[in-house]
Enzyme design. Structure first.
Site, short mmCIF file in Angstrom:
data_model
loop_
_atom_site.label_atom_id
_atom_site.label_comp_id
_atom_site.label_asym_id
_atom_site.label_seq_id
_atom_site.Cartn_x
_atom_site.Cartn_y
_atom_site.Cartn_z
N HIS A 463 -34.26 -20.80 46.60
CA HIS A 463 -33.92 -20.31 47.94
C HIS A 463 -35.13 -19.64 48.59
O HIS A 463 -35.49 -19.97 49.73
CB HIS A 463 -32.76 -19.31 47.82
CG HIS A 463 -32.37 -18.67 49.11
ND1 HIS A 463 -31.27 -19.05 49.85
CD2 HIS A 463 -32.94 -17.66 49.83
CE1 HIS A 463 -31.18 -18.31 50.93
NE2 HIS A 463 -32.19 -17.45 50.95
N GLU A 464 -35.73 -18.70 47.90
CA GLU A 464 -36.85 -17.96 48.50
C GLU A 464 -38.05 -18.86 48.73
O GLU A 464 -38.76 -18.72 49.73
CB GLU A 464 -37.22 -16.76 47.64
CG GLU A 464 -36.14 -15.70 47.52
CD GLU A 464 -35.65 -15.16 48.87
OE1 GLU A 464 -36.38 -15.27 49.87
OE2 GLU A 464 -34.53 -14.62 48.92
N HIS A 467 -37.70 -20.51 52.02
CA HIS A 467 -38.24 -19.74 53.15
C HIS A 467 -39.76 -19.91 53.23
O HIS A 467 -40.32 -20.05 54.31
CB HIS A 467 -37.90 -18.25 52.98
CG HIS A 467 -36.48 -17.89 53.27
ND1 HIS A 467 -35.85 -18.23 54.45
CD2 HIS A 467 -35.57 -17.21 52.54
CE1 HIS A 467 -34.61 -17.76 54.43
NE2 HIS A 467 -34.42 -17.14 53.29
N HIS A 470 -40.56 -23.22 54.72
CA HIS A 470 -40.29 -23.17 56.16
C HIS A 470 -41.50 -22.57 56.88
O HIS A 470 -41.87 -22.99 57.98
CB HIS A 470 -39.03 -22.33 56.40
CG HIS A 470 -38.45 -22.44 57.77
ND1 HIS A 470 -37.34 -21.74 58.16
CD2 HIS A 470 -38.83 -23.15 58.87
CE1 HIS A 470 -37.05 -22.03 59.42
NE2 HIS A 470 -37.94 -22.87 59.87
N GLU A 493 -31.36 -18.72 57.56
CA GLU A 493 -31.05 -18.89 56.14
C GLU A 493 -30.73 -20.34 55.78
O GLU A 493 -30.78 -20.72 54.60
CB GLU A 493 -29.88 -17.99 55.74
CG GLU A 493 -30.17 -16.50 55.79
CD GLU A 493 -31.27 -16.09 54.83
OE1 GLU A 493 -31.38 -16.71 53.76
OE2 GLU A 493 -32.02 -15.14 55.14
N TYR A 605 -25.57 -15.09 57.34
CA TYR A 605 -25.60 -15.71 56.01
C TYR A 605 -24.47 -16.71 55.83
O TYR A 605 -24.62 -17.75 55.19
CB TYR A 605 -25.54 -14.64 54.92
CG TYR A 605 -26.88 -14.03 54.60
CD1 TYR A 605 -27.74 -14.62 53.69
CD2 TYR A 605 -27.30 -12.85 55.22
CE1 TYR A 605 -28.97 -14.06 53.39
CE2 TYR A 605 -28.52 -12.28 54.93
CZ TYR A 605 -29.37 -12.89 54.01
OH TYR A 605 -30.59 -12.35 53.73
#
Length: 672
Positions: A463-464, A467, A470, A493, A605
């Site tokens: 997940h992180e 980011h 992105h 998110e 979220y």
């Protein structure tokens, strides 16, 4: 590939306290000079004499300023952290002053008015001009001077409160002392990492509130009183933050009233996908109505498990306390689905998991990650990667990715991605590349074992890093529209939530695994049991998220002073269906999201999960043998565009239709 030389070196991290403050002062000095220059152009503002100097100033300083203010979250030197915090206070104060200069606003307002219909300006330039003008108006620049001074005062107070709230969390070193017996059930390799102290002939183990300490105690301790003490201790840490939050809520309401909004939430939401609090409440309330029957069934199963463990008759009533949940949720997974998180973790040593994750992202997005053998980062634990895109005849450098993955005193305590330098093209068409940092808190290696990740930690890592990608893969003209920070906060998110789905695919999950001793992949039985458990107690998980989201929204829509403690505890029992056990807990004191960017925005979220599910189900779910084509399309439409184009338009182009919640409902097992 490893011999490739990036066209841009990574930033230097060798700052002294004096340098942090002197560079900050230089930035503010030049910023004031820029504002004075722009203000002098009211008679004849142009793109060349107003907009370009404004953009060039941001290009020159924004990355450096992010670096200087980032150090408060990661530096091991407390004095450097203090200097970083002091720098951010000064920078925020200048930003507030600059954002309230009427003479500058008049120039930009005139420039926008004269160029609103200028077809010679490209899309990004026109959008940037409009955004500058809108931001000035949202600061109340069309209001009387006396009112503007009140706005300035409120904004400065809010900035100070936010920074202090975050500092209190980062500096927290509280702990709870437990005996070995009180930690019965907690894996020995976890307990062995706790500092031990002797008092009156008794050995105590110090559990801090860092995740690698706290979560195993809540999940594995067989002593309900230990779990209760651990939970309440964590919830009630940093009590000094309560007053900061209360004051912030009052000031936010005052600010929104002055600016002409019904409440603070509507002021914030005007710039989000959701647009207003009515739409957000409808979304959250509808979700609560659908999820609570599912959550009620789940909690009855867990109550029966608790009765069984306590050897109580089935017909007996039993309370299910909030501090029970991690323990019985984990016990249920072990008993009914044979999900042994400790055994699974042995297949995910951190170093190998990172390598396999990056390899997967290389294939998905046509990239190459090259780790630097030496790094001048802020701490010796930090990993540094050059990222390349492989579409053309020769690799194209995309930027620098840092990973800071283990806890330490004074470090940011959760998991997050920090964008440091934005990607942009200057007016000479020279490309400047992004720099981004993943900051997490996974357990450190020991003499006996490497750092091993539970499956939920693997999901967090993917997940992180989502980011981070992105951020790295942005391809816009202006830094203003680069990466996650330029996306609407109720969409931001989605790109990371979408990537979580791959951690639940049988074939991919096995390929991500590698036992730290044998190098074997996760066996089929463990893989299948884990995947079957994905949505076990998912109703309760999402009701917990709803508790946070509705607490945030109610806090920021009320026009009367709120009893925050009562609201927090009452809502948790009503929404999340767990008992507070007549204990008052104050988890909002560490709810950093609603003090640091997600205020009136935590609903995002859940809101963004709708888009994440739609993307995965539409383009990837039944296409896992050939992901590259869809991955590249997704990369170029969603990630590369940052905030340069409207998110709804991007989604429609990607999906070939308007987004809908069918996949989200299907994923949660809800009716459409």
């Amino acid at each position: 590939m490893s011999s490739l030389t990036p066209p841009q070196a990574p930033p230097s991290w060798s700052f002294t306290n004096e340098e942090i403050l002197s560079k900050t002062e230089q930035y503010i000095k030049e910023g004031k000079e820029l504002d004075d220059l722009i203000a002098s152009k009211l008679d004849a503002p142009t793109i060349d004499n107003v907009f370009k100097p404004f953009v060039e100033f941001g290009n020159r300083y924004d990355g450096l300023i992010n670096q200087l203010t980032f150090l408060q979250h990661v530096s091991s030197d407390s004095k450097l952290r203090d200097s970083s915090l002091a720098a951010e206070e000064k920078i925020r104060e200048f930003g507030i002053e600059s954002g309230l200069r009427v003479d500058v606003f008049k120039v930009f307002n005139k420039l926008w008015t004269e160029n609103e219909n200028n077809d010679k300006l490209n899309h990004e330039t026109k959008k940037y001009l409009k955004k500058i003008n809108t931001e000035f108006k949202r600061n109340g620049l069309n209001l009387p001077e006396e009112t503007r001074e009140e706005i300035k005062k409120i904004q400065k107070e809010l900035s100070t409160l936010s920074l202090q709230f975050s500092k209190n969390l980062g500096e927290n070193v509280d702990f709870i002392k437990f005996t070995k017996e009180e930690l019965n059930g907690v894996p020995s390799d976890v307990v062995d990492q706790f500092d031990a102290i002797e008092e009156d002939g008794v050995t105590y183990h110090k559990m801090t509130f860092k995740y690698p300490d706290l979560f195993p105690v809540l999940k594995y301790s067989k002593d309900p009183n230990t779990r209760k003490r651990a939970f309440l201790g964590d919830q009630n840490k940093v009590p000094q933050n309560e007053e900061l939050l209360k004051n912030s809520v009052i000031l936010r309401d005052e600010l929104s009233t002055i600016l002409g909004y019904d409440n603070f939430a509507n002021y914030i939401l005007e710039e989000k996908m959701a647009k207003n609090s009515t739409i957000v409440f409808k979304f959250l309330n509808d979700l609560q109505e659908k999820l609570q029957p599912l959550g009620a069934k789940e909690i009855e199963i867990l109550k029966d498990l608790k009765k069984d463990e306590l050897q109580l008759p089935k017909h007996n009533e039993v309370d299910y306390f909030v501090w029970d949940h991690r323990y019985y949720d984990n016990l249920y997974l072990e008993r009914e689905f044979q999900v042994n998180q400790e055994a699974i973790a042995e297949y995910f040593p951190l170093k190998t998991t990172i390598a396999k994750m990056l390899n997967f992202y290389e294939k998905l997005f046509n990239l190459k990650f090259v780790e630097s053998e030496t790094t001048s980062a802020w701490h010796e634990d930090v990993k540094q990667f050059a990222v390349w895109q492989l579409d053309g005849e020769s690799p194209e450098f995309k930027g620098w990715l840092y990973m800071d993955l283990h806890p330490r005193d004074g470090k940011y305590g959760h998991a997050a991605n920090f964008g440091l330098y934005s990607g942009f093209s200057d007016f000479n068409e020279t490309r400047n590349y992004p720099v981004t940092a993943l900051v997490c808190n996974f357990s450190k290696p020991t003499k006996e074992k490497p750092s091993l990740l539970k499956h939920d930690e693997v999901v967090t890592l993917y997940h992180e890093c989502g980011h981070g990608l992105h951020d790295i893969l942005g391809n816009v003209q202006y830094a203003k529209f680069h990466g996650p920070s330029a996306s609407k906060w109720d969409f931001v998110e989605a790109p990371s939530q979408f990537l979580e789905y791959f951690c639940w695919s049988k074939d991919l999950l096995k390929s991500f695994s590698n036992h730290y001793k044998t190098n074997e992949q996760l066996p089929d039985d463990l893989t299948e049991s884990l995947i079957k458990s994905k949505h076990v107690n998912g109703g309760l998980f999402n009701l917990r998220q709803l508790h946070f989201g509705l607490f945030d929204m109610k806090l920021h829509t009320s026009k009367t002073e709120v009893d925050i403690s009562k609201l927090w505890n009452k809502l948790r029992q009503e929404i999340a269906l767990v008992s507070n056990g007549n204990e008052i807990s104050k988890g909002y004191n560490s709810f950093n999201h609603i003090m640091g960017g997600y205020q009136a925005g935590y609903y995002g979220y859940l809101w963004s999960q709708v888009f994440a599910a739609d993307i995965y189900y539409t383009l990837f779910k039944n296409n896992e043998n050939d992901l590259a084509k869809s991955g590249k399309k997704y990369r170029d439409i969603i990630l590369a565009r940052g905030g340069a184009y409207d998110e709804n338009d991007n989604l429609k182009e990607l999906l070939g239709r308007d987004p809908n919640n069918n996949a989200f409902s299907q994923e949660l097992g809800l009716e459409n």
